[in-house]
Design an enzyme around this catalytic site. Structure first.
Site, PDB file in Angstrom:
ATOM      1  CG  ASP A  31      -2.199   0.753   1.024  1.00 39.21           C
ATOM      2  OD1 ASP A  31      -2.121   1.982   0.867  1.00 39.21           O
ATOM      3  OD2 ASP A  31      -3.272   0.123   0.990  1.00 39.21           O
ATOM      4  CB  VAL A  57       0.378  -0.366  -7.843  1.00 37.77           C
ATOM      5  CG1 VAL A  57       0.165  -1.324  -6.682  1.00 37.77           C
ATOM      6  CG2 VAL A  57      -0.736   0.655  -7.962  1.00 37.77           C
ATOM      7  CE1 TYR A 143     -12.236   3.941  -8.475  1.00 33.22           C
ATOM      8  CE2 TYR A 143     -14.463   3.845  -9.359  1.00 33.22           C
ATOM      9  CZ  TYR A 143     -13.493   3.359  -8.502  1.00 33.22           C
ATOM     10  OH  TYR A 143     -13.778   2.286  -7.699  1.00 33.22           O
ATOM     11  CE  LYS A 147     -10.832   0.643  -9.820  1.00 34.61           C
ATOM     12  NZ  LYS A 147     -10.211  -0.438  -9.035  1.00 34.61           N
ATOM     13  CE1 TYR A 157      -0.403  -6.681 -19.665  1.00 33.16           C
ATOM     14  CE2 TYR A 157       1.066  -8.455 -19.024  1.00 33.16           C
ATOM     15  CZ  TYR A 157       0.861  -7.130 -19.326  1.00 33.16           C
ATOM     16  OH  TYR A 157       1.921  -6.256 -19.309  1.00 33.16           O
TER      17      TYR A 157
HETATM   18  P1  NAD Z   1      -9.861   2.521  -0.203  1.00 32.45           P
HETATM   19  O1  NAD Z   1      -9.572   3.885  -0.712  1.00 32.45           O
HETATM   20  O2  NAD Z   1     -10.181   2.354   1.241  1.00 32.45           O
HETATM   21  O3  NAD Z   1      -8.655   1.529  -0.525  1.00 32.45           O
HETATM   22  C1  NAD Z   1      -7.773   1.704  -1.589  1.00 32.45           C
HETATM   23  C2  NAD Z   1      -6.367   1.375  -1.083  1.00 32.45           C
HETATM   24  O4  NAD Z   1      -5.446   1.491  -2.173  1.00 32.45           O
HETATM   25  C3  NAD Z   1      -5.887   2.335   0.007  1.00 32.45           C
HETATM   26  O5  NAD Z   1      -5.286   1.618   1.048  1.00 32.45           O
HETATM   27  C4  NAD Z   1      -4.884   3.221  -0.721  1.00 32.45           C
HETATM   28  O6  NAD Z   1      -3.909   3.770   0.142  1.00 32.45           O
HETATM   29  C5  NAD Z   1      -4.319   2.237  -1.730  1.00 32.45           C
HETATM   30  N1  NAD Z   1      -3.731   2.890  -2.904  1.00 32.45           N
HETATM   31  C6  NAD Z   1      -4.262   3.888  -3.652  1.00 32.45           C
HETATM   32  N2  NAD Z   1      -3.436   4.215  -4.646  1.00 32.45           N
HETATM   33  C7  NAD Z   1      -2.345   3.395  -4.544  1.00 32.45           C
HETATM   34  C8  NAD Z   1      -1.136   3.265  -5.269  1.00 32.45           C
HETATM   35  N3  NAD Z   1      -0.866   4.046  -6.326  1.00 32.45           N
HETATM   36  N4  NAD Z   1      -0.238   2.317  -4.867  1.00 32.45           N
HETATM   37  C9  NAD Z   1      -0.490   1.533  -3.793  1.00 32.45           C
HETATM   38  N5  NAD Z   1      -1.618   1.628  -3.051  1.00 32.45           N
HETATM   39  C10 NAD Z   1      -2.533   2.559  -3.432  1.00 32.45           C
HETATM   40  O7  NAD Z   1     -11.035   1.941  -1.108  1.00 32.45           O
HETATM   41  P2  NAD Z   1     -11.828   0.565  -1.028  1.00 32.45           P
HETATM   42  O8  NAD Z   1     -13.260   0.878  -0.894  1.00 32.45           O
HETATM   43  O9  NAD Z   1     -11.199  -0.352  -0.066  1.00 32.45           O
HETATM   44  O10 NAD Z   1     -11.606   0.013  -2.510  1.00 32.45           O
HETATM   45  C11 NAD Z   1     -10.677  -1.000  -2.806  1.00 32.45           C
HETATM   46  C12 NAD Z   1     -10.773  -1.364  -4.278  1.00 32.45           C
HETATM   47  O11 NAD Z   1     -12.088  -1.813  -4.579  1.00 32.45           O
HETATM   48  C13 NAD Z   1     -10.476  -0.199  -5.216  1.00 32.45           C
HETATM   49  O12 NAD Z   1      -9.748  -0.678  -6.327  1.00 32.45           O
HETATM   50  C14 NAD Z   1     -11.850   0.244  -5.653  1.00 32.45           C
HETATM   51  O13 NAD Z   1     -11.827   0.828  -6.924  1.00 32.45           O
HETATM   52  C15 NAD Z   1     -12.628  -1.055  -5.648  1.00 32.45           C
HETATM   53  N6  NAD Z   1     -14.064  -0.807  -5.464  1.00 32.45           N
HETATM   54  C16 NAD Z   1     -14.567  -0.500  -4.240  1.00 32.45           C
HETATM   55  C17 NAD Z   1     -15.923  -0.239  -4.107  1.00 32.45           C
HETATM   56  C18 NAD Z   1     -16.550   0.075  -2.781  1.00 32.45           C
HETATM   57  O14 NAD Z   1     -17.750   0.332  -2.751  1.00 32.45           O
HETATM   58  N7  NAD Z   1     -15.863   0.052  -1.674  1.00 32.45           N
HETATM   59  C19 NAD Z   1     -16.764  -0.282  -5.237  1.00 32.45           C
HETATM   60  C20 NAD Z   1     -16.203  -0.563  -6.474  1.00 32.45           C
HETATM   61  C21 NAD Z   1     -14.845  -0.858  -6.583  1.00 32.45           C
END
Ligand code: NAD
Ligand code: UDP
Length: 312
Positions: A31, A57, A143, A147, A157
């Site tokens: 992270d 990442v 976003y 995605k 891939y």
């Molecule tokens: P979140 O923001 O709590 O978690 C995202 C995590 O990714 C964080 O810990 C952040 O620090 C880390 N991060 C961000 N950019 C980064 C980078 N460049 N390198 C390394 N780490 C990085 O959000 P979440 O709700 O836990 O979402 C997690 C995943 O699920 C995301 O990819 C999000 O798009 C997807 N998602 C979540 C939801 C939802 O409702 N929670 C819905 C659709 C998709």
């Protein structure tokens, strides 16, 4: 197995790390702590099978792992719009680097995609075959399009390099460890209700979302990763659909708050309705959510109540 969770210190990632550790796996949480917090994973740090790597990442990394869950990406509109160029880089370069890693070490890799790939949908409920209605140049595009490109990269891939991929499209998920200042609707309404502040509905409150409790979602992730019948994409979410007005009223009822509802302008490109068709998840993964909105909200309210009182 040794499992890499990118975004492992975030809301969903921390729950996933916890679940994988409880099944006996070794877990590497990677992270950059943009929206993730050490507090989310503090209770896991003493487990010898758990490792934390501070890494972005958008830069490549070499690790020996068997499975990869790629969750790194801010998910709340407030956070992903804070630095939109970085958001796209995270989705696109993050996918390239993680797919490159998966290819090299022959790891199965799951992409946390989103219902946002459907944009402001003209089909309802949304099935996986629907290609979506996405604005490529709006404020949500960093976003949504990021995605979508990530999904394309995963499929390419897979076709070109035989990488063993899985794609899940996550619909709005909520629960403990969301950030209080995250800007997403469930955390906003609960924090506002608990603090006696006005509850901010954007637009007329008749737009809908379908809310899935985090524990259900994590079970869906694991079922998807464990099976070999489909690479996806597959919708994971709770098909119970509510208007934002209904959600606000439910939060007020469950918190016993005296907060008033106020109306604010609707942000650009805000989808009018959203509900997953989860027939594929039911049929192929034998998965469906079991936690009702009321039950999930009570757990989330308890979490925010405690964290507000303890000042976390
Ligand atoms: P979140 O923001 O709590 O978690 C995202 C995590 O990714 C964080 O810990 C952040 O620090 C880390 N991060 C961000 N950019 C980064 C980078 N460049 N390198 C390394 N780490 C990085 O959000 P979440 O709700 O836990 O979402 C997690 C995943 O699920 C995301 O990819 C999000 O798009 C997807 N998602 C979540 C939801 C939802 O409702 N929670 C819905 C659709 C998709
Ligand atoms: N929303 C709202 N008040 C808030 C935060 C969000 O009415 O304080 C609305 C927002 O406009 C959207 C819905 O709630 O229509 C869900 O917003 P969220 O940011 O949680 O998720 P997304 O729009 O990405 O599904």
């Amino acid at each position: 197995m040794r499992i890499l969770v990118t975004g492992g210190a975030g809301f969903l990632g921390s729950h996933l790390c916890e679940r994988l550790l409880s099944s006996g796996h070794e877990v590497i949480c990677l992270d950059n702590f943009f929206t993730g917090r050490m507090d989310n994973i503090a209770h896991l740090r003493d487990i010898s099978r758990f490792e934390i790597i501070r890494h972005d990442v958008t830069e490549p990394i070499l690790l020996e792992v068997d499975l990869i869950f790629n969750l790194a990406c801010p998910a709340s509109p407030v956070h992903y719009q804070h630095n939109p160029v970085k958001t796209i880089k995270t989705s696109v370069m993050g996918a390239i680097h993680m797919l490159g890693l998966a290819k090299r070490v022959h790891a199965r890799i799951l992409q946390a995609s989103t219902s946002e790939v459907y944009g402001d949908p003209t089909e309802h409920p949304q099935k996986e075959g629907y290609w979506g209605n996405v604005n490529p140049i709006g404020i949500r595009s960093c976003y949504d399009e990021g995605k979508r490109v990530a999904e394309t990269l995963f499929m390419d891939y897979h076709r070109q390099n035989k990488v063993d991929i899985r794609i899940v499209r996550i619909f709005n998920t909520y629960g403990p460890r969301m950030l209080a200042n995250d800007g997403r609707v469930v955390s906003n309404f609960i924090v506002q209700a608990l603090q006696g502040q006005d509850i901010t509905i954007y637009g007329n409150g008749l737009q809908t979302r379908s809310f899935c409790y985090v524990d259900d979602l994590i079970s869906g992730f694991i079922s998807m990763m464990d099976q070999t019948q489909t690479v996806g994409p597959i919708n994971i979410g709770n098909p119970s659909e509510f208007t934002m007005l209904q959600l606000a009223e439910e939060v007020i009822r469950l918190t016993g708050s005296k907060s008033k509802i106020v109306y604010q302008p609707l942000p650009g490109d805000d989808p009018q309705k959203r509900r997953p068709d989860i027939s594929q998840a039911k049929e192929i993964l034998n998965w469906e959510p079991v936690v009702s909105l009321e039950e999930g909200l009570i757990k989330t309210i308890t979490y925010f109540d405690r964290s507000i009182s303890s000042g976390v």
